[in-house]
Design an enzyme around this catalytic site. Structure first.
Site, PDB file in Angstrom:
ATOM      1  N   ARG A 160      41.280  39.765  35.412  1.00  0.00           N
ATOM      2  CA  ARG A 160      41.537  39.154  36.725  1.00  0.00           C
ATOM      3  C   ARG A 160      41.916  37.676  36.604  1.00  0.00           C
ATOM      4  O   ARG A 160      41.554  36.858  37.438  1.00  0.00           O
ATOM      5  CB  ARG A 160      40.326  39.277  37.680  1.00  0.00           C
ATOM      6  CG  ARG A 160      39.795  40.672  37.967  1.00  0.00           C
ATOM      7  CD  ARG A 160      40.759  41.515  38.769  1.00  0.00           C
ATOM      8  NE  ARG A 160      41.651  42.226  37.882  1.00  0.00           N
ATOM      9  CZ  ARG A 160      41.354  43.350  37.217  1.00  0.00           C
ATOM     10  NH1 ARG A 160      40.208  43.899  37.338  1.00  0.00           N
ATOM     11  NH2 ARG A 160      42.231  43.943  36.437  1.00  0.00           N
ATOM     12  N   CYS A 201      36.817  44.254  45.617  1.00  0.00           N
ATOM     13  CA  CYS A 201      35.597  43.759  44.956  1.00  0.00           C
ATOM     14  C   CYS A 201      35.396  42.278  45.255  1.00  0.00           C
ATOM     15  O   CYS A 201      36.302  41.473  45.048  1.00  0.00           O
ATOM     16  CB  CYS A 201      35.683  43.979  43.449  1.00  0.00           C
ATOM     17  SG  CYS A 201      35.521  45.725  43.026  1.00  0.00           S
ATOM     18  N   GLU A 222      35.308  36.862  43.037  1.00  0.00           N
ATOM     19  CA  GLU A 222      36.688  37.136  42.603  1.00  0.00           C
ATOM     20  C   GLU A 222      37.639  36.830  43.772  1.00  0.00           C
ATOM     21  O   GLU A 222      38.763  36.387  43.590  1.00  0.00           O
ATOM     22  CB  GLU A 222      36.797  38.615  42.223  1.00  0.00           C
ATOM     23  CG  GLU A 222      38.175  39.066  41.823  1.00  0.00           C
ATOM     24  CD  GLU A 222      38.183  40.549  41.420  1.00  0.00           C
ATOM     25  OE1 GLU A 222      37.299  40.962  40.650  1.00  0.00           O
ATOM     26  OE2 GLU A 222      39.062  41.274  41.902  1.00  0.00           O
TER      27      GLU A 222
END
Ligand SMILES: Cc1cc2nc3c(=O)[nH]c(=O)nc-3n(C[C@H](O)[C@H](O)[C@H](O)COP(=O)(O)OP(=O)(O)OC[C@H]3O[C@@H](n4cnc5c(N)ncnc54)[C@H](O)[C@@H]3O)c2cc1C
Length: 319
Positions: A180, A228, A309
């Site tokens: 990520r 998420c 995130e």
């Protein structure tokens, strides 16, 4: 509003501009305040000049993709938000430079459509993105992906309009794509060249369906969320642990603060009540309070700090 004078900034440029626009309808969370100024550039040249002027005038410049990984504060954001939704930024050039193995995709193109179109044409290479809501630029910035791979696996080169308004092209060799994250410098992804290869269209479509079905069976895809919320943390022994599992083991599934709740299906999905979001009564402050509660509880139960995130946009903060 901190924007200097609109005439100074964009009135002579090929852009569409909107003042005081609610960003709730531009994000998957469906909550948050307004952008003082939302600009839709119609060309790369207009975007580059706008970036240059923002830097000249000290105006913060943010770029909005599909809003699938964003949480906007209730007070909204200052400066300029750009959205790459003009045709020039949604284009896809198959057989770029005459090569079947290369396609050029502009920053505002939608991954969902691209995945389907590649499968239809019998091109493999980006099916790992099936079911991940994103614009091409947002996917690259986040190196979005999952069990079957990430967008970085397919990247051949990326063109970025820097905050100085200059466009630079970064080759595969210069780029690093990790979990990520990427080393791509700050700026706006204008386009990327992606590597694909010929395959049987039926096999391509089957893979896309399979990946999408897996995603649907493991995540609450229709909830108002940003996917998420937390990054999977790295433990002291160097292994990566699932943040969702830590949240679940801490007994937090179903926990609620105001309109925000932890999904009972997937511990790493924080969502807001659809009805409250639709009625405009859902508050980003509730989501942030829940995020803090989760971080504190997980840390006290497991001794691990989990970081977000999802990208948070707040008025007055430099992007
Ligand atoms: C239901 C759901 C499921 C999800 N599943 C996954 C998953 O499986 N895997 C995964 O990785 N993610 C997942 N996500 C998160 C999201 O899909 C990804 O992070 C995606 O990359 C976000 O892209 P976006 O265009 O929506 O970016 P945005 O949310 O609009 O922006 C995210 C960041 O990218 C920046 N950005 C956007 N466009 C550009 C550009 N052109 N140039 C430079 N920077 C840009 C923004 O400024 C911001 O910092 C999911 C989200 C939802 C809502």
């Amino acid at each position: 509003m901190t924007v200097a004078s609109p005439s100074n900034l964009y009135s002579d440029l090929d852009v569409h501009a909107e003042l005081d626009v609610s960003l709730a309808k531009h994000t998957w969370f469906g909550i948050g305040g307004s952008a003082d100024l939302l600009i839709h550039p119609q060309s790369i040249e207009a975007l580059a000049t706008l970036a240059r002027r923002c830097r000249r005038d000290g105006i913060p410049l943010r770029v909005l993709g599909s809003g699938a990984n964003l949480l906007v504060d209730d007070e909204g954001v200052d400066g300029v938000v750009v959205k790459l939704d003009a045709p020039a930024f949604k284009a896809v050039e198959f057989n770029a430079s005459g090569l079947l193995e290369r396609m050029r995709v502009f920053g505002g193109a939608q991954m969902e459509q691209l995945v389907q179109e590649c499968a239809r044409r019998g091109l493999r290479g980006i099916e790992q993105m099936a079911g991940i809501p994103a614009s091409l630029g947002g996917a690259i910035r986040m190196n979005a992906g999952g069990k079957f791979g990430a967008i970085g696996d397919a990247v051949d080169a990326v063109a970025v309009i820097g905050l100085d308004g200059e466009m630079r092209v970064y080759s595969r060799e210069e780029l690093h794509f990790g979990y990520r994250e990427t080393n791509l410098p700050a700026g706006i992804v204008a386009w990327a060249s992606l590597r694909v290869s010929a395959d049987d269209p039926v096999a391509c479509r089957t893979r896309v369906k399979e990946y999408f079905a897996y995603k649907k069976s493991t995540q609450p895809m229709s909830a108002s969320s940003a996917g998420c919320m937390f990054r999977n943390p790295t433990l002291a022994n160097g292994s990566r642990e699932s943040a969702g599992k830590l949240i679940d083991l801490a007994g937090l599934k179903g926990t609620r603060v105001g309109c925000a709740y932890v999904s009972s299906e997937h511990g790493n999905f924080i969502a807001v009540d659809d009805k409250a979001a639709a009625a405009g009564t859902a508050r980003t402050a509730d989501v942030r309070a829940l995020v803090e509660l989760i971080q504190e509880t997980v840390e006290s139960k497991h001794g691990v700090r989990i970081e977000t995130e999802v990208v948070f946009w707040r008025r007055g903060e430099r992007p």
